[in-house]
Scaffold this motif. Structure first.
Motif, PDB file in Angstrom:
ATOM      1  N   ALA A 194       0.869  -1.177   0.000  1.00 56.51           N
ATOM      2  CA  ALA A 194       0.000   0.000   0.000  1.00 56.51           C
ATOM      3  C   ALA A 194       0.900   1.220   0.000  1.00 56.51           C
ATOM      4  O   ALA A 194       2.057   1.159   0.430  1.00 56.51           O
ATOM      5  CB  ALA A 194      -0.924   0.015   1.208  1.00 56.51           C
ATOM      6  N   GLY A 195       0.373   2.335  -0.483  1.00 52.83           N
ATOM      7  CA  GLY A 195       1.151   3.566  -0.529  1.00 52.83           C
ATOM      8  C   GLY A 195       0.357   4.741   0.004  1.00 52.83           C
ATOM      9  O   GLY A 195      -0.877   4.747  -0.046  1.00 52.83           O
ATOM     10  N   VAL A 196       1.087   5.732   0.516  1.00 51.14           N
ATOM     11  CA  VAL A 196       0.480   6.973   0.991  1.00 51.14           C
ATOM     12  C   VAL A 196       1.336   8.130   0.505  1.00 51.14           C
ATOM     13  O   VAL A 196       2.559   8.139   0.704  1.00 51.14           O
ATOM     14  CB  VAL A 196       0.380   7.026   2.528  1.00 51.14           C
ATOM     15  CG1 VAL A 196      -0.281   8.333   2.970  1.00 51.14           C
ATOM     16  CG2 VAL A 196      -0.388   5.826   3.068  1.00 51.14           C
ATOM     17  N   PRO A 226      -3.082  -0.295  -3.297  1.00 46.71           N
ATOM     18  CA  PRO A 226      -3.928   0.847  -2.896  1.00 46.71           C
ATOM     19  C   PRO A 226      -3.080   2.063  -2.523  1.00 46.71           C
ATOM     20  O   PRO A 226      -1.996   1.923  -1.946  1.00 46.71           O
ATOM     21  CB  PRO A 226      -4.700   0.307  -1.695  1.00 46.71           C
ATOM     22  CG  PRO A 226      -4.742  -1.177  -1.911  1.00 46.71           C
ATOM     23  CD  PRO A 226      -3.416  -1.515  -2.531  1.00 46.71           C
ATOM     24  N   LEU A 227      -3.627   3.247  -2.821  1.00 43.95           N
ATOM     25  CA  LEU A 227      -2.849   4.484  -2.680  1.00 43.95           C
ATOM     26  C   LEU A 227      -3.715   5.589  -2.094  1.00 43.95           C
ATOM     27  O   LEU A 227      -4.757   5.944  -2.645  1.00 43.95           O
ATOM     28  CB  LEU A 227      -2.311   4.899  -4.049  1.00 43.95           C
ATOM     29  CG  LEU A 227      -1.525   6.191  -4.166  1.00 43.95           C
ATOM     30  CD1 LEU A 227      -0.307   6.197  -3.257  1.00 43.95           C
ATOM     31  CD2 LEU A 227      -1.095   6.424  -5.624  1.00 43.95           C
ATOM     32  N   LEU A 228      -3.289   6.118  -0.966  1.00 40.90           N
ATOM     33  CA  LEU A 228      -3.979   7.229  -0.309  1.00 40.90           C
ATOM     34  C   LEU A 228      -3.221   8.520  -0.546  1.00 40.90           C
ATOM     35  O   LEU A 228      -1.994   8.573  -0.394  1.00 40.90           O
ATOM     36  CB  LEU A 228      -4.067   6.969   1.200  1.00 40.90           C
ATOM     37  CG  LEU A 228      -4.591   8.120   2.074  1.00 40.90           C
ATOM     38  CD1 LEU A 228      -6.059   8.402   1.777  1.00 40.90           C
ATOM     39  CD2 LEU A 228      -4.390   7.820   3.557  1.00 40.90           C
ATOM     40  N   ALA A 277      -3.198   3.610   9.493  1.00 41.12           N
ATOM     41  CA  ALA A 277      -4.441   2.850   9.620  1.00 41.12           C
ATOM     42  C   ALA A 277      -5.041   2.563   8.251  1.00 41.12           C
ATOM     43  O   ALA A 277      -5.516   1.448   7.978  1.00 41.12           O
ATOM     44  CB  ALA A 277      -5.438   3.609  10.496  1.00 41.12           C
ATOM     45  N   TRP A 278      -5.020   3.579   7.377  1.00 40.68           N
ATOM     46  CA  TRP A 278      -5.569   3.376   6.024  1.00 40.68           C
ATOM     47  C   TRP A 278      -4.742   2.350   5.267  1.00 40.68           C
ATOM     48  O   TRP A 278      -5.294   1.440   4.632  1.00 40.68           O
ATOM     49  CB  TRP A 278      -5.582   4.710   5.262  1.00 40.68           C
ATOM     50  CG  TRP A 278      -6.339   4.636   3.959  1.00 40.68           C
ATOM     51  CD1 TRP A 278      -7.640   4.991   3.743  1.00 40.68           C
ATOM     52  CD2 TRP A 278      -5.830   4.187   2.697  1.00 40.68           C
ATOM     53  NE1 TRP A 278      -7.966   4.787   2.424  1.00 40.68           N
ATOM     54  CE2 TRP A 278      -6.887   4.288   1.752  1.00 40.68           C
ATOM     55  CE3 TRP A 278      -4.602   3.706   2.254  1.00 40.68           C
ATOM     56  CZ2 TRP A 278      -6.752   3.938   0.406  1.00 40.68           C
ATOM     57  CZ3 TRP A 278      -4.458   3.340   0.910  1.00 40.68           C
ATOM     58  CH2 TRP A 278      -5.511   3.457   0.004  1.00 40.68           C
TER      59      TRP A 278
END
Length: 273
Positions: free
Chosen positions: A106-108, A203-205, A260-261
């Motif tokens: 996952a990425g942010v 997934p990327l926020l 958390a995301w």
């Protein structure tokens, strides 16, 4: 922290321009306290401390986007499990490219800079970048003054508070990297190009800061909107009243939300790869 069922046990933090891994120091401590292995590698040539880079910024002169992203890729592929990748500012651009290469669970992107194809260029962004984009600059390292740093990174703080951050965290920017970024939309195969329609991306926020002068939240949101929701998971969230600096007052809320995301959305296929 539980890392059962192949869940990510490592977080890779990617810093941005005008900063070093030291800018993540509070995030590192917080995530380590939760039991995660935290890696915050410097860009190639930036492994020394802030004070040393300010004394001799010559290692920044030859840096390129591809060289930096390749450096992080080499670190990530050696990990036992795909990590959570969190990038600030230009590190958010690198995070997008890394995920586009099939890396990460996952990425942010925290106050993420954009990639090729996002054409927003607010006046405040131009003002911040202008010292490094002069036609008289040939890619050499370009520092910000304390006044310029205050406008760019700490505009919600007093000048005294900003100057303390400037002394501890600020280094010259890699001018060549910034120019590659600034002119990406004029080059077909720019190094900041990603496939917005790529299937299977982790997934990327995207996190925007309400008072950010470098990457205003509207720009960050437009970047998120370029991705195809039919092929990948992306989301945008804004934290009001925040400047560009990742350790500004209230950083804990941002760090906790990002983690958390990422944990809740981490791709099972990526995390067990």
């Amino acid at each position: 922290m539980s890392t059962s069922n192949g869940a990510p046990d490592t977080i890779v933090l990617v810093h941005g321009l005008w900063l070093t891994p030291r800018s993540w120091e509070r995030w590192i401590e917080r995530y380590q306290g939760l039991g995660y292995r935290v890696l915050a590698p410097a860009w190639p040539g930036m492994e020394v401390e802030v004070e040393a880079l300010n004394a001799d910024p010559s290692p920044l002169a030859a840096l390129t986007v591809e060289q930096i992203v390749d450096h992080y890729e080499s670190i990530i592929i050696d990990l036992e499990r795909p990590p959570i990748v969190i990038g600030h500012s230009f590190g958010g651009t690198f995070t997008q490219i890394l995920l586009d290469r099939g890396l990460g669970a996952a990425g942010v992107g925290v106050a993420s800079a954009t990639v090729k194809g996002v054409r927003d260029l607010p006046l405040s962004t131009i003002k911040v970048a202008s010292p490094a984009l002069s036609p008289f600059k040939k890619g050499e390292p370009v520092p910000l003054t304390a006044k310029e740093f205050h406008f760019a990174f700490a505009n919600t703080m007093t000048r005294e508070e900003s100057d303390a951050l400037y002394a501890r965290y600020a280094v010259p920017a890699a001018g060549g990297v910034l120019k590659e970024y600034a002119f990406a939309n004029f080059h077909r195969d720019a190094p900041t190009k990603v496939d917005f329609d790529r299937a299977g991306r982790a997934p990327l926020l995207f996190i925007g800061f309400g008072d950010d002068h470098v990457m205003p939240p509207k720009v960050v949101r437009h970047n998120e909107e370029r991705y195809d929701d039919a092929t990948s998971i992306t989301e945008f969230v804004e934290f009001p009243g925040r400047p560009h600096f990742p350790g500004a007052l209230g950083w804990e809320e941002v760090a906790d939300h990002a983690l958390a995301w990422a944990v809740s959305h981490a791709s099972p296929s990526m995390a067990s790869a």
